[in-house]
Design a protein around this motif. Structure first.
Motif, mmCIF file in Angstrom:
data_model
loop_
_atom_site.group_PDB
_atom_site.id
_atom_site.type_symbol
_atom_site.label_atom_id
_atom_site.label_comp_id
_atom_site.label_asym_id
_atom_site.label_seq_id
_atom_site.Cartn_x
_atom_site.Cartn_y
_atom_site.Cartn_z
ATOM 1 N N LEU A 178 0.890 -1.406 -0.100
ATOM 2 C CA LEU A 178 -0.107 0.031 -0.130
ATOM 3 C C LEU A 178 0.998 1.285 -0.072
ATOM 4 C CD1 LEU A 178 -2.740 -1.222 2.466
ATOM 5 C CD2 LEU A 178 -3.106 -0.809 -0.019
ATOM 6 N N ILE A 179 1.921 1.254 0.710
ATOM 7 C CA ILE A 179 3.022 2.350 0.842
ATOM 8 C C ILE A 179 3.547 2.574 -0.688
ATOM 9 C CG2 ILE A 179 5.307 3.094 1.485
ATOM 10 C CD1 ILE A 179 4.578 1.787 4.369
ATOM 11 N N GLU A 180 3.716 1.544 -1.386
ATOM 12 C CA GLU A 180 4.286 1.598 -2.736
ATOM 13 C C GLU A 180 3.210 2.114 -3.801
ATOM 14 O OE1 GLU A 180 6.356 -1.325 -4.741
ATOM 15 O OE2 GLU A 180 6.787 -2.294 -2.932
ATOM 16 N N GLU A 181 2.026 1.846 -3.419
ATOM 17 C CA GLU A 181 0.912 2.175 -4.378
ATOM 18 C C GLU A 181 0.316 3.628 -3.939
ATOM 19 O OE1 GLU A 181 -3.739 0.770 -5.289
ATOM 20 O OE2 GLU A 181 -2.465 -0.681 -4.150
ATOM 21 N N LYS A 182 0.239 4.022 -2.558
ATOM 22 C CA LYS A 182 -0.479 5.189 -2.138
ATOM 23 C C LYS A 182 0.342 6.078 -1.446
ATOM 24 C CE LYS A 182 -5.107 2.967 -2.262
ATOM 25 N NZ LYS A 182 -6.163 2.738 -1.444
ATOM 26 N N GLY A 183 1.596 5.916 -0.924
ATOM 27 C CA GLY A 183 2.208 6.515 0.041
ATOM 28 C C GLY A 183 1.890 6.252 1.490
ATOM 29 N N PRO A 184 2.813 6.645 2.323
ATOM 30 C CA PRO A 184 2.570 6.294 3.548
ATOM 31 C C PRO A 184 1.665 6.858 4.388
ATOM 32 C CG PRO A 184 4.515 7.885 3.544
ATOM 33 C CD PRO A 184 4.013 7.478 2.148
ATOM 34 N N THR A 185 0.884 7.882 3.890
ATOM 35 C CA THR A 185 -0.375 8.497 4.537
ATOM 36 C C THR A 185 -1.527 8.271 3.622
ATOM 37 O OG1 THR A 185 -0.117 10.714 3.300
ATOM 38 C CG2 THR A 185 1.114 10.204 5.700
ATOM 39 N N LEU A 203 2.800 0.501 12.545
ATOM 40 C CA LEU A 203 2.698 -0.530 11.522
ATOM 41 C C LEU A 203 3.989 -0.093 10.644
ATOM 42 C CD1 LEU A 203 1.992 -2.981 9.696
ATOM 43 C CD2 LEU A 203 0.161 -1.614 8.981
ATOM 44 N N ILE A 204 3.810 1.269 10.072
ATOM 45 C CA ILE A 204 5.010 1.616 9.088
ATOM 46 C C ILE A 204 6.236 1.874 9.981
ATOM 47 C CG2 ILE A 204 5.746 3.978 7.787
ATOM 48 C CD1 ILE A 204 2.640 4.501 7.765
ATOM 49 N N ALA A 205 6.342 1.955 11.222
ATOM 50 C CA ALA A 205 7.666 1.918 11.869
ATOM 51 C C ALA A 205 8.114 0.512 11.755
ATOM 52 C CB ALA A 205 7.440 2.268 13.271
ATOM 53 N N TYR A 261 13.584 -1.981 -3.142
ATOM 54 C CA TYR A 261 12.466 -2.260 -1.953
ATOM 55 C C TYR A 261 12.067 -0.751 -1.722
ATOM 56 C CZ TYR A 261 15.535 -6.477 -0.968
ATOM 57 O OH TYR A 261 16.096 -7.495 -0.872
ATOM 58 N N PRO A 262 11.248 -0.402 -2.763
ATOM 59 C CA PRO A 262 10.743 0.858 -2.735
ATOM 60 C C PRO A 262 9.634 1.381 -1.639
ATOM 61 C CG PRO A 262 9.852 -0.245 -4.435
ATOM 62 C CD PRO A 262 10.954 -1.223 -4.284
ATOM 63 N N GLY A 263 8.917 0.036 -1.142
ATOM 64 C CA GLY A 263 8.235 0.077 0.032
ATOM 65 C C GLY A 263 8.972 0.626 1.320
ATOM 66 N N HIS A 264 9.996 -0.139 1.617
ATOM 67 C CA HIS A 264 10.759 -0.004 2.620
ATOM 68 C C HIS A 264 11.327 1.315 2.714
ATOM 69 C CE1 HIS A 264 10.609 -4.595 2.610
ATOM 70 N NE2 HIS A 264 10.743 -4.356 4.022
ATOM 71 N N TYR A 265 11.719 1.774 1.358
ATOM 72 C CA TYR A 265 12.580 2.754 1.436
ATOM 73 C C TYR A 265 11.742 4.186 1.750
ATOM 74 C CZ TYR A 265 15.171 6.876 -0.652
ATOM 75 O OH TYR A 265 15.738 8.084 -0.875
ATOM 76 N N VAL A 266 10.185 4.233 1.348
ATOM 77 C CA VAL A 266 9.323 5.153 1.620
ATOM 78 C C VAL A 266 9.203 5.321 2.956
ATOM 79 C CG1 VAL A 266 7.199 5.819 1.252
ATOM 80 C CG2 VAL A 266 8.442 5.289 -0.705
ATOM 81 N N MET A 275 11.207 4.166 5.540
ATOM 82 C CA MET A 275 12.191 4.586 6.174
ATOM 83 C C MET A 275 12.477 5.975 6.111
ATOM 84 S SD MET A 275 14.517 1.424 4.870
ATOM 85 C CE MET A 275 16.250 2.140 5.051
ATOM 86 N N PHE A 276 12.380 6.609 4.871
ATOM 87 C CA PHE A 276 12.906 8.085 4.785
ATOM 88 C C PHE A 276 11.835 9.154 4.238
ATOM 89 C CE2 PHE A 276 16.657 5.074 3.365
ATOM 90 C CZ PHE A 276 17.230 5.658 4.266
ATOM 91 N N GLU A 277 10.572 8.670 4.092
ATOM 92 C CA GLU A 277 9.690 9.617 3.554
ATOM 93 C C GLU A 277 8.120 9.411 4.451
ATOM 94 O OE1 GLU A 277 9.007 8.959 -0.612
ATOM 95 O OE2 GLU A 277 10.831 9.319 -1.137
ATOM 96 N N SER A 278 8.071 8.700 5.372
ATOM 97 C CA SER A 278 7.094 8.548 5.961
ATOM 98 C C SER A 278 6.888 9.422 7.436
ATOM 99 C CB SER A 278 6.977 7.112 6.637
ATOM 100 O OG SER A 278 7.989 6.878 7.721
ATOM 101 N N GLY A 279 7.971 10.193 7.631
ATOM 102 C CA GLY A 279 7.914 11.170 8.831
ATOM 103 C C GLY A 279 7.899 10.349 10.178
ATOM 104 N N ILE A 280 8.239 9.035 10.090
ATOM 105 C CA ILE A 280 8.545 8.131 11.305
ATOM 106 C C ILE A 280 9.755 8.500 11.810
ATOM 107 C CG2 ILE A 280 8.657 5.879 12.391
ATOM 108 C CD1 ILE A 280 5.702 6.824 11.678
ATOM 109 N N PRO A 281 10.135 8.987 12.951
ATOM 110 C CA PRO A 281 11.360 9.157 13.474
ATOM 111 C C PRO A 281 12.235 8.002 13.895
ATOM 112 C CG PRO A 281 9.964 9.664 15.367
ATOM 113 C CD PRO A 281 9.259 9.348 14.150
#
Length: 205
Positions: free
Chosen positions: A22-29, A57-59, A102-107, A109-115
């Protein structure tokens, strides 16, 4: 399509896998926990047996991503030996390879805003990934006279930023950022210019 028939006891991982898709398809939010549950083939209530909410879950997806990333970086560094220069350059290429594979993992890790300090486990594995590049920088920097030697943390941060920039601008298909050069070439030449400035690569004559 919802996933069916996950192995008993592995619901937690099934939810992480669903979230990554879902992150790959729609982004983390761009997705809800209900969508992740549906993707995994379970009820929304089942999610809360393992995760407090979407960010939790994203973390976990990010933590698993940093595990893969750290292993990949470490492998690139070790197989790039015996030359410390080759090993260092290999870690830069590994960054690009990870983002593509690993685009889903990458997002996450670096684009979700999760510290990265959200959990001790996430902070630990993120530090391990950063540590590989810092170790490579420290080893390579030993060839620079002490008076001109940058701190390893700064050295590695510069390469990290360059790698991240190439990934974000040119390797992930961002709108309006097409480059006439392959991302691999951009990263390799950028690192080369940086290392020449430090005197680690001979200048072209």
């Amino acid at each position: 399509m919802p996933k069916q028939g996950y192995h008993h006891g592995n619901l937690r991982q099934a939810l992480v896998d669903a979230a990554l898709e879902l992150i790959e398809e729609k982004g983390p939010t761009g997705f809800t926990l209900s969508e992740a549950a549906k993707q995994a083939g379970v009820t929304p209530a089942a999610v809360y047996r393992h995760f407090e909410g979407r960010e939790d879950l994203i973390a976990e997806a990010a933590r698993q991503g940093f595990e893969i990333f750290a292993d990949l970086m470490d492998y690139a560094y070790e197989t790039g030996q015996p030359s410390s220069l080759a090993a260092f350059e290999a870690t830069g290429r590994a960054y690009l390879a990870f983002a593509r594979r690993y685009p889903g993992h990458y997002v996450a890790m670096f684009e979700s805003g999760i510290p990265v300090n959200r959990t001790p486990e996430l902070a630990e594995v993120a530090a391990r990934a950063h540590g590989v590049l810092e170790r490579a920088a420290r080893t390579l920097a030993e060839q620079i006279p002490v008076e001109r030697r940058p701190p390893p943390q700064m050295f590695s941060a510069h390469i990290w930023a360059m790698s991240h920039g190439v990934v974000e601008l040119f390797a992930r298909g961002s709108p309006g950022t097409r480059s006439p050069f392959p991302p691999e070439d951009l990263l390799e030449t950028g690192i080369g210019i940086y290392l020449r400035g430090l005197g680690l690569i001979e200048k072209d004559t």
